[in-house]
Write a protein that holds these residues in place. Structure first.
Motif, PDB file in Angstrom:
ATOM      1  N   LEU A 214     -17.660 -17.758   4.824  1.00  0.00           N
ATOM      2  CA  LEU A 214     -16.806 -18.711   4.107  1.00  0.00           C
ATOM      3  C   LEU A 214     -16.290 -19.793   5.049  1.00  0.00           C
ATOM      4  O   LEU A 214     -16.255 -20.974   4.701  1.00  0.00           O
ATOM      5  CB  LEU A 214     -15.623 -17.988   3.464  1.00  0.00           C
ATOM      6  CG  LEU A 214     -15.921 -17.241   2.185  1.00  0.00           C
ATOM      7  CD1 LEU A 214     -14.814 -16.267   1.853  1.00  0.00           C
ATOM      8  CD2 LEU A 214     -16.132 -18.231   1.051  1.00  0.00           C
ATOM      9  N   GLN A 215     -15.889 -19.383   6.245  1.00  0.00           N
ATOM     10  CA  GLN A 215     -15.427 -20.362   7.230  1.00  0.00           C
ATOM     11  C   GLN A 215     -16.531 -21.371   7.546  1.00  0.00           C
ATOM     12  O   GLN A 215     -16.284 -22.579   7.601  1.00  0.00           O
ATOM     13  CB  GLN A 215     -14.981 -19.665   8.515  1.00  0.00           C
ATOM     14  CG  GLN A 215     -13.732 -18.846   8.359  1.00  0.00           C
ATOM     15  CD  GLN A 215     -13.452 -17.987   9.580  1.00  0.00           C
ATOM     16  OE1 GLN A 215     -14.343 -17.663  10.358  1.00  0.00           O
ATOM     17  NE2 GLN A 215     -12.195 -17.609   9.739  1.00  0.00           N
ATOM     18  N   ARG A 216     -17.744 -20.868   7.727  1.00  0.00           N
ATOM     19  CA  ARG A 216     -18.873 -21.763   8.011  1.00  0.00           C
ATOM     20  C   ARG A 216     -19.140 -22.702   6.841  1.00  0.00           C
ATOM     21  O   ARG A 216     -19.450 -23.879   7.035  1.00  0.00           O
ATOM     22  CB  ARG A 216     -20.127 -20.957   8.337  1.00  0.00           C
ATOM     23  CG  ARG A 216     -20.160 -20.415   9.749  1.00  0.00           C
ATOM     24  CD  ARG A 216     -21.522 -19.852  10.123  1.00  0.00           C
ATOM     25  NE  ARG A 216     -21.956 -18.768   9.238  1.00  0.00           N
ATOM     26  CZ  ARG A 216     -21.614 -17.492   9.373  1.00  0.00           C
ATOM     27  NH1 ARG A 216     -20.804 -17.134  10.339  1.00  0.00           N
ATOM     28  NH2 ARG A 216     -22.075 -16.588   8.539  1.00  0.00           N
ATOM     29  N   MET A 217     -19.029 -22.166   5.627  1.00  0.00           N
ATOM     30  CA  MET A 217     -19.257 -23.007   4.444  1.00  0.00           C
ATOM     31  C   MET A 217     -18.267 -24.163   4.405  1.00  0.00           C
ATOM     32  O   MET A 217     -18.662 -25.305   4.125  1.00  0.00           O
ATOM     33  CB  MET A 217     -19.141 -22.176   3.157  1.00  0.00           C
ATOM     34  CG  MET A 217     -20.276 -21.198   2.952  1.00  0.00           C
ATOM     35  SD  MET A 217     -20.062 -20.219   1.451  1.00  0.00           S
ATOM     36  CE  MET A 217     -20.665 -21.391   0.226  1.00  0.00           C
ATOM     37  N   VAL A 218     -16.995 -23.882   4.696  1.00  0.00           N
ATOM     38  CA  VAL A 218     -15.990 -24.943   4.686  1.00  0.00           C
ATOM     39  C   VAL A 218     -16.249 -25.915   5.842  1.00  0.00           C
ATOM     40  O   VAL A 218     -16.174 -27.142   5.668  1.00  0.00           O
ATOM     41  CB  VAL A 218     -14.567 -24.346   4.737  1.00  0.00           C
ATOM     42  CG1 VAL A 218     -13.519 -25.436   4.942  1.00  0.00           C
ATOM     43  CG2 VAL A 218     -14.278 -23.558   3.453  1.00  0.00           C
ATOM     44  N   GLU A 219     -16.568 -25.380   7.019  1.00  0.00           N
ATOM     45  CA  GLU A 219     -16.882 -26.253   8.163  1.00  0.00           C
ATOM     46  C   GLU A 219     -18.048 -27.187   7.854  1.00  0.00           C
ATOM     47  O   GLU A 219     -18.067 -28.335   8.285  1.00  0.00           O
ATOM     48  CB  GLU A 219     -17.211 -25.410   9.394  1.00  0.00           C
ATOM     49  CG  GLU A 219     -16.011 -24.751  10.032  1.00  0.00           C
ATOM     50  CD  GLU A 219     -16.393 -23.779  11.138  1.00  0.00           C
ATOM     51  OE1 GLU A 219     -17.595 -23.522  11.361  1.00  0.00           O
ATOM     52  OE2 GLU A 219     -15.461 -23.252  11.775  1.00  0.00           O
ATOM     53  N   ASN A 220     -19.015 -26.685   7.091  1.00  0.00           N
ATOM     54  CA  ASN A 220     -20.208 -27.473   6.769  1.00  0.00           C
ATOM     55  C   ASN A 220     -20.067 -28.278   5.486  1.00  0.00           C
ATOM     56  O   ASN A 220     -21.042 -28.834   4.989  1.00  0.00           O
ATOM     57  CB  ASN A 220     -21.424 -26.541   6.643  1.00  0.00           C
ATOM     58  CG  ASN A 220     -21.772 -25.889   7.955  1.00  0.00           C
ATOM     59  OD1 ASN A 220     -21.517 -26.430   9.028  1.00  0.00           O
ATOM     60  ND2 ASN A 220     -22.349 -24.697   7.885  1.00  0.00           N
ATOM     61  N   ASP A 221     -18.851 -28.333   4.946  1.00  0.00           N
ATOM     62  CA  ASP A 221     -18.580 -29.097   3.723  1.00  0.00           C
ATOM     63  C   ASP A 221     -19.482 -28.706   2.565  1.00  0.00           C
ATOM     64  O   ASP A 221     -19.992 -29.547   1.835  1.00  0.00           O
ATOM     65  CB  ASP A 221     -18.682 -30.610   3.988  1.00  0.00           C
ATOM     66  CG  ASP A 221     -17.584 -31.117   4.890  1.00  0.00           C
ATOM     67  OD1 ASP A 221     -16.439 -30.651   4.734  1.00  0.00           O
ATOM     68  OD2 ASP A 221     -17.872 -31.964   5.756  1.00  0.00           O
ATOM     69  N   GLU A 222     -19.666 -27.391   2.386  1.00  0.00           N
ATOM     70  CA  GLU A 222     -20.475 -26.905   1.263  1.00  0.00           C
ATOM     71  C   GLU A 222     -19.786 -27.231  -0.053  1.00  0.00           C
ATOM     72  O   GLU A 222     -18.574 -27.467  -0.102  1.00  0.00           O
ATOM     73  CB  GLU A 222     -20.677 -25.390   1.380  1.00  0.00           C
ATOM     74  CG  GLU A 222     -21.395 -24.946   2.627  1.00  0.00           C
ATOM     75  CD  GLU A 222     -22.896 -25.182   2.587  1.00  0.00           C
ATOM     76  OE1 GLU A 222     -23.441 -25.301   1.477  1.00  0.00           O
ATOM     77  OE2 GLU A 222     -23.492 -25.239   3.669  1.00  0.00           O
ATOM     78  N   TYR A 223     -20.552 -27.212  -1.113  1.00  0.00           N
ATOM     79  CA  TYR A 223     -20.050 -27.502  -2.455  1.00  0.00           C
ATOM     80  C   TYR A 223     -18.926 -26.534  -2.809  1.00  0.00           C
ATOM     81  O   TYR A 223     -19.043 -25.316  -2.621  1.00  0.00           O
ATOM     82  CB  TYR A 223     -21.206 -27.395  -3.452  1.00  0.00           C
ATOM     83  CG  TYR A 223     -20.890 -27.773  -4.867  1.00  0.00           C
ATOM     84  CD1 TYR A 223     -20.321 -29.009  -5.173  1.00  0.00           C
ATOM     85  CD2 TYR A 223     -21.153 -26.892  -5.907  1.00  0.00           C
ATOM     86  CE1 TYR A 223     -20.042 -29.354  -6.481  1.00  0.00           C
ATOM     87  CE2 TYR A 223     -20.883 -27.232  -7.221  1.00  0.00           C
ATOM     88  CZ  TYR A 223     -20.325 -28.464  -7.505  1.00  0.00           C
ATOM     89  OH  TYR A 223     -20.048 -28.804  -8.799  1.00  0.00           O
ATOM     90  N   CYS A 224     -17.819 -27.065  -3.324  1.00  0.00           N
ATOM     91  CA  CYS A 224     -16.619 -26.247  -3.545  1.00  0.00           C
ATOM     92  C   CYS A 224     -16.860 -25.072  -4.490  1.00  0.00           C
ATOM     93  O   CYS A 224     -16.322 -23.983  -4.278  1.00  0.00           O
ATOM     94  CB  CYS A 224     -15.464 -27.111  -4.043  1.00  0.00           C
ATOM     95  SG  CYS A 224     -15.852 -28.146  -5.446  1.00  0.00           S
TER      96      CYS A 224
END
Length: 93
Positions: free
Chosen positions: A25-35
């Motif tokens: 989840l942290q990586r997803m937020v760091e990578n600006d993944e779709y909300c």
């Protein structure tokens, strides 16, 4: 010995898996993944934690509370109240 001791390895394995989900989840937020994708993964991690919680509660009721009730007295009342409060916390979360 705690009620969950027999399943300790299983609980630890599940918690490590959840830890990996949270790092993901942290990586997803760091990578600006779709909300919506992030929210979907948060939901999965939450369900996994709830599953661990229910498993621990089940073990607590089977062992700690059952033993206290068999012994009776003030300890039994304390363990039942403690379990009821824990259940209330889980329901609110």
């Amino acid at each position: 010995m705690r009620g969950y001791t027999g399943d300790k390895d299983s609980f630890l394995k599940r918690l490590r898996r959840i830890e990996g989900q949270v790092r993901g989840l942290q990586r997803m937020v760091e990578n600006d993944e779709y909300c919506i994708d992030v929210l979907t993964q948060i939901s999965a991690a939450t369900k996994a934690l709830q599953s661990v919680s229910l498993g621990l509660m089940d073990e607590h009721l089977k062992h700690c509370v059952a033993q206290a009730i068999a012994e009776g007295g003030e300890t039994a009342e304390l363990k039942v109240r403690e379990a009821s409060e824990a259940i209330a916390r889980l329901v609110r979360s």
